[in-house]
Design an enzyme around this catalytic site. Structure first.
Site, PDB file in Angstrom:
ATOM      1  N   ILE A   1     -26.579 -15.133 -54.372  1.00 10.95           N
ATOM      2  CA  ILE A   1     -25.631 -15.500 -53.319  1.00 10.95           C
ATOM      3  C   ILE A   1     -26.399 -15.826 -52.051  1.00 10.95           C
ATOM      4  O   ILE A   1     -27.249 -15.027 -51.616  1.00 10.95           O
ATOM      5  CB  ILE A   1     -24.631 -14.363 -53.055  1.00 10.95           C
ATOM      6  N   HIS A   2     -26.132 -16.974 -51.452  1.00  4.81           N
ATOM      7  CA  HIS A   2     -26.791 -17.389 -50.216  1.00  4.81           C
ATOM      8  C   HIS A   2     -25.749 -17.806 -49.181  1.00  4.81           C
ATOM      9  O   HIS A   2     -24.597 -18.092 -49.514  1.00  4.81           O
ATOM     10  CB  HIS A   2     -27.752 -18.556 -50.469  1.00  4.81           C
ATOM     11  N   ARG A   3     -26.188 -17.864 -47.944  1.00  6.04           N
ATOM     12  CA  ARG A   3     -25.344 -18.295 -46.833  1.00  6.04           C
ATOM     13  C   ARG A   3     -25.275 -19.821 -46.836  1.00  6.04           C
ATOM     14  O   ARG A   3     -26.298 -20.493 -46.669  1.00  6.04           O
ATOM     15  CB  ARG A   3     -25.962 -17.781 -45.524  1.00  6.04           C
TER      16      ARG A   3
ATOM     17  N   GLU B   1     -29.920 -12.868 -63.575  1.00 13.13           N
ATOM     18  CA  GLU B   1     -28.972 -11.793 -63.289  1.00 13.13           C
ATOM     19  C   GLU B   1     -27.603 -11.982 -63.959  1.00 13.13           C
ATOM     20  O   GLU B   1     -26.817 -11.043 -64.028  1.00 13.13           O
ATOM     21  CB  GLU B   1     -28.782 -11.628 -61.772  1.00 13.13           C
TER      22      GLU B   1
ATOM     23  N   GLU C   1     -22.813 -10.901 -40.174  1.00 11.96           N
ATOM     24  CA  GLU C   1     -23.626 -10.406 -41.274  1.00 11.96           C
ATOM     25  C   GLU C   1     -23.328  -8.934 -41.519  1.00 11.96           C
ATOM     26  O   GLU C   1     -22.675  -8.265 -40.714  1.00 11.96           O
ATOM     27  CB  GLU C   1     -25.117 -10.615 -40.966  1.00 11.96           C
TER      28      GLU C   1
END
Length: 492
Positions: free
Chosen positions: A167-169, A232, A288
């Site tokens: 998961i990334h921004r 994963e 965040e």
């Protein structure tokens, strides 16, 4: 009854059967700040500024500018809810994740039509526009733009052929462009993009949104538990007892999660960097997990989007950065990593691990240790050192005895107040790389910090010395007969 969760829709159906776990509304909501602002009050939890609470997940069924689409938030914003969705007890989540990581079931590629490709929009279409196709919220008025916070990014290493999900921004930058933020040295897809850039190549990528919660939690494992080459998605396969199904993308040489609600296809461009807030000039990115709004990066990579596919009447899934949802996704895999490493080094000593909400699931862990013989004294501190090595972003470790509920921070602080002395039980390890999103990990806060992102890691040993355990026996109450007091005693 066996768990029947296989995707986001079946997860939501399960939550509908549980009183108080899912709220649905058709009141029109503005995706620009209002949606997240509403959920902050309903049940975000985590490190969000009060007032808030750990409440239900929500589905917004009337999103301004996005007819036919819904937005789900907070699906995992409760440890109890995460446990139900993974078919285990809340206190066993870390152990279950650890077992799954040790017994992976790799994903498989399907040939039949994929649900995520029921509707196809190609970037070459004249009316293609990410802003209109993807109902990505802008979490606060300070955000750099609309963010995709629950996108399962999937890519393949250009040399080895190993694939991984992370998961990334992701911030929408134009009708067919997304920025992607890589924490330096922390994620496998970042390393893949760097290698592709060295080769002068674009890196194909898929971004699957709205998937089985097992995938969302499993994707948050990090080295050394899941080193480069470990996909994963295999953790999610082990959690469900069957492989995750992938499909071929339509416009790039990559695969996507077949039962996702949305899939964004594209390529990470080499030698292109973009300022995250180039369209808003706010100076900020998005909230965040530590509870602060992160600064906008001017070193984000660029994804050129080639297509968006989705299910009919799709459900966008989003997450508020500092919420209890992030704690579940980041903290439970951290618990699993710590448990696995300590169990291998000293079997049977570590009873459980909790990565508390106040640490965002990353900065703080509570280790429940059992000392059985005199030679166990000191092993609790060895366990803390192993925890730091298992998860580099940990800053603080609290050690408690087996009679302390490690999942109850009031009980942990009770142990600190009655079993801890600052001059004897604090162990500091200065000058260690930690996490750049902690604003105190900066030379301006301590002369001993040489660079932003470095911290003094600290162990708080709140355990009783083995030779003094008889002095620290908690008050022993008589056990009540649950049959005699049925209807009076709370149900477990």
């Amino acid at each position: 009854m066996p768990n029947k969760v296989t995707d986001l829709r079946s997860a939501l159906d399960l939550l509908r059967t549980m009183p108080g776990q899912l709220m649905e509304t058709d009141v029109e909501v503005e995706p620009m700040a209002e949606l997240s602002g509403v959920y902050r009050y309903v049940g975000a939890g985590g490190t969000i500024m009060r007032p808030t609470k750990e409440g239900p997940a929500m589905i917004f069924g009337n999103v301004l500018g996005h007819p036919g689409a819904r937005v789900a938030v907070g699906v995992l914003a409760s440890r109890k809810r995460a446990a139900v969705l993974l078919d285990c007890r809340p206190e066993d989540l870390g152990k279950v994740l650890c077992k799954s990581a040790e017994n992976p079931i790799p994903p498989v590629l399907i040939q039949e039509p994929a649900p995520c490709q029921q509707v196809v929009h190609r970037a070459s279409d004249p009316d293609f526009d990410l802003y209109k196709l993807v109902p990505a919220p802008t979490n606060t008025p300070d955000d750099g733009g609309p963010y995709i916070t629950m996108g399962m990014c999937y890519a393949t290493h250009p040399d080895t052929g190993f694939s991984d999900v992370t998961i990334h921004r992701l911030c929408i930058q134009s009708r067919d462009e997304l920025s992607i933020f890589f924490t330096p040295g922390a994620r496998h897809i970042g390393a893949m993009a760097e290698r592709a850039e060295e080769l002068g190549q674009k890196l194909p990528i898929s971004i699957s949104i709205g998937v089985d919660p097992a995938i969302e939690i499993g994707s948050c494992f990090e080295p050394p538990t899941t080193p480069m080459g470990y996909d994963e998605l295999a953790v999610a396969g082990a959690l469900r007892g069957e492989p995750v199904k992938l499909c071929r993308c339509l416009t790039v040489e990559e695969r996507a999660i077949a039962n996702a609600e949305y899939v964004i296809e594209g390529e990470i461009l080499p030698h292109v960097r973009v300022r995250e807030d180039q369209n808003t000039d706010t100076g900020y990115a998005m909230p965040e997990f530590p509870g602060y709004t992160g600064p906008a990066s001017d070193q984000c990579w660029m994804i050129k989007v080639t297509a968006v596919t989705h299910r009919e009447n799709p459900i966008m899934q989003t997450c508020i950065g500092p919420s209890e949802e992030h704690v579940s996704m980041a903290g439970i895999p951290t618990e699993a990593s710590i448990y696995g490493m300590v169990e291998r080094a000293m079997p049977g000593k570590l009873q459980n691990v909790y990565c508390a909400s106040s640490g965002g699931g990353k900065y703080m862990a509570v280790l429940q240790i059992k000392k059985s013989v005199p030679s166990d004294e000191g092993r609790q501190r060895q366990a803390a050192l192993l925890a730091f090595s298992a998860f580099s972003e940990l800053k603080h470790v609290f050690l408690v005895d087996e009679d302390v509920d490690c999942f109850d921070m009031n009980d942990v602080l009770w142990a600190m107040n009655t079993r801890f002395q600052g001059d004897a039980d604090i162990i500091t390890i200065p000058g260690v790389r930690c996490h750049p999103l902690d604003p105190s990990n900066d030379p301006s806060c301590s002369a001993g910090i040489r660079d932003h992102g470095i911290a003094c890691k600290t162990i708080f040993d709140c355990t009783v010395p083995f030779d003094q355990k008889e002095r620290f026996v908690r008050a022993r109450f008589m056990e009540a007969d649950p049959l005699k007091w049925k209807g009076v005693l709370p149900n477990e």
